[in-house]
Design a protein around this motif. Structure first.
Motif, short mmCIF file in Angstrom:
data_model
loop_
_atom_site.label_atom_id
_atom_site.label_comp_id
_atom_site.label_asym_id
_atom_site.label_seq_id
_atom_site.Cartn_x
_atom_site.Cartn_y
_atom_site.Cartn_z
N ALA A 1 92.41 62.71 122.76
CA ALA A 1 92.62 63.06 121.34
C ALA A 1 92.61 64.59 121.19
N PRO A 2 93.45 65.10 120.29
CA PRO A 2 93.55 66.56 120.14
C PRO A 2 92.48 67.17 119.24
N VAL A 3 91.48 66.40 118.87
CA VAL A 3 90.39 66.92 118.01
C VAL A 3 89.05 66.49 118.63
N PRO A 4 87.95 67.15 118.23
CA PRO A 4 86.64 66.73 118.74
C PRO A 4 86.35 65.26 118.43
N VAL A 5 85.58 64.66 119.31
CA VAL A 5 85.30 63.22 119.21
C VAL A 5 83.80 62.99 119.39
N ILE A 6 83.25 62.06 118.60
CA ILE A 6 81.85 61.65 118.77
C ILE A 6 81.86 60.15 119.03
N PRO A 7 81.90 59.76 120.30
CA PRO A 7 81.96 58.33 120.58
C PRO A 7 80.58 57.68 120.43
N GLY A 8 80.58 56.49 119.85
CA GLY A 8 79.32 55.80 119.62
C GLY A 8 78.91 54.95 120.81
N ALA A 9 77.58 54.82 120.98
CA ALA A 9 77.03 53.98 122.04
C ALA A 9 75.64 53.54 121.60
N ALA A 10 75.18 52.42 122.18
CA ALA A 10 73.90 51.87 121.76
C ALA A 10 72.90 51.68 122.88
N SER A 11 73.32 51.92 124.13
CA SER A 11 72.41 51.64 125.25
C SER A 11 72.55 52.74 126.30
N PRO A 12 71.55 52.86 127.19
CA PRO A 12 71.66 53.85 128.26
C PRO A 12 72.93 53.66 129.10
N THR A 13 73.27 52.43 129.41
CA THR A 13 74.46 52.21 130.24
C THR A 13 75.73 52.67 129.52
N GLU A 14 75.83 52.35 128.24
CA GLU A 14 77.02 52.80 127.49
C GLU A 14 77.06 54.34 127.42
N LEU A 15 75.90 54.93 127.19
CA LEU A 15 75.86 56.40 127.11
C LEU A 15 76.25 57.03 128.44
N LEU A 16 75.75 56.45 129.53
CA LEU A 16 76.06 57.01 130.85
C LEU A 16 77.53 56.82 131.20
N THR A 17 78.11 55.72 130.74
CA THR A 17 79.55 55.51 130.97
C THR A 17 80.34 56.61 130.25
N LEU A 18 79.95 56.89 129.01
CA LEU A 18 80.64 57.94 128.25
C LEU A 18 80.44 59.30 128.90
N LEU A 19 79.23 59.56 129.37
CA LEU A 19 78.94 60.84 130.04
C LEU A 19 79.84 60.98 131.27
N HIS A 20 79.95 59.90 132.02
CA HIS A 20 80.80 59.90 133.22
C HIS A 20 82.26 60.23 132.86
N LEU A 21 82.69 59.78 131.68
CA LEU A 21 84.07 60.04 131.26
C LEU A 21 84.23 61.44 130.65
N GLY A 22 83.13 62.18 130.54
CA GLY A 22 83.23 63.55 130.04
C GLY A 22 82.66 63.77 128.66
N PHE A 23 82.13 62.71 128.04
CA PHE A 23 81.57 62.87 126.69
C PHE A 23 80.07 63.12 126.79
N HIS A 24 79.66 64.37 126.63
CA HIS A 24 78.21 64.63 126.69
C HIS A 24 77.59 64.67 125.29
N VAL A 25 78.43 64.53 124.26
CA VAL A 25 77.93 64.45 122.89
C VAL A 25 78.32 63.08 122.33
N CYS A 26 77.35 62.26 122.02
CA CYS A 26 77.64 60.89 121.58
C CYS A 26 76.84 60.54 120.33
N LYS A 27 77.38 59.59 119.59
CA LYS A 27 76.64 59.03 118.46
C LYS A 27 75.77 57.89 118.99
N LEU A 28 74.49 57.91 118.70
CA LEU A 28 73.64 56.78 119.06
C LEU A 28 73.59 55.87 117.84
#
Ligand code: 3PG
Length: 219
Positions: free
Chosen positions: A109-136
């Motif tokens: 996406a051409p704009v900043p993104v805050i992907p949501g996650a609810a668990s450590p595994t989901e957060l780590l998956t997002l981190l692995h994809l490059g998202f270090h800022v997430c919505k809990l």
């Protein structure tokens, strides 16, 4: 990597905001009323959720009328909505949860993104994809402060925007956590105030929310 640049922009935007009001509106006038009340109260960034038929129109209208107000599109659930929100002028995108197909689409996406996650595994998956800022989300239901504190030790690089069940009374404690970049919530924009056009209550609660940010962060 483009995603890391966008994620840095996300972190900067959320840190500056401190508190992210999560808004749902039924009419364009409600959108204008809420946006002006939040601005007057000192909260210049909002997440406008795609939960009502008018949401996309409201996003485009507010971007035209209040170009300096940062408006994110929230409750982004489909790949099509990513393009529609960007086309309507969204400054950033927020998802309540992020299945893999959405994470992949959001990564370009051409704009900043805050992907949501609810668990450590989901957060780590997002981190692995490059998202270090997430919505809990939903933060208080999935462990609240205790979960946020527990995540800091194994993954201190992960920055969170906890949202869901946070109140005026609990916001400061969330915001004071070293891995919390911003706190999201609807306590300053409840549906009944929006529907009643009670802009004074929204402005005053927004002003107290802005004070919480100053008190916790200094300045
Ligand atoms: C959201 O989508 O982020 C939530 O609806 C906001 O949660 P809250 O209404 O409990 O603050």
């Amino acid at each position: 990597m483009i995603i890391s640049k966008r994620q840095q922009q996300t972190e900067d935007l959320l840190s500056r905001a401190g508190i992210l009001p999560v808004v749902a509106v039924d009419t364009l006038d409600q959108a204008r009323g809420v946006a002006n009340a939040l601005l007057e109260g000192g909260l210049p960034v909002i997440e406008l959720t795609l939960r009502t038929p008018v949401a996309m129109d409201a996003l485009a209208t507010l971007k035209k009328e209040l170009p300096d107000f940062a408006i994110g599109a929230g409750t982004v659930l489909t790949i099509d909505q990513i393009g529609q929100c960007v086309g309507a002028g969204a400054d950033f995108l927020v998802t309540p949860g992020t299945p893999t197909h959405m994470a992949e689409a959001l990564a370009s996406a051409p704009v900043p993104v805050i992907p949501g996650a609810a668990s450590p595994t989901e957060l780590l998956t997002l981190l692995h994809l490059g998202f270090h800022v997430c919505k809990l989300f939903p933060a208080s239901a999935v462990g609240g402060l205790a979960m946020i504190r527990a995540l800091h030790s194994p993954v201190p690089q992960l920055k969170l925007c906890p949202t869901g069940g946070i109140t005026e009374a609990s916001a400061a404690q969330y915001l004071a956590q070293p891995n919390v970049v911003c706190v999201g919530g609807s306590w300053m924009v409840p549906r009944q105030w929006i529907q009643a056009g009670d802009w004074t209550s929204i402005r005053d609660t927004a002003a107290r929310a802005a004070q919480i940010v100053s008190q916790v962060r200094g300045g």
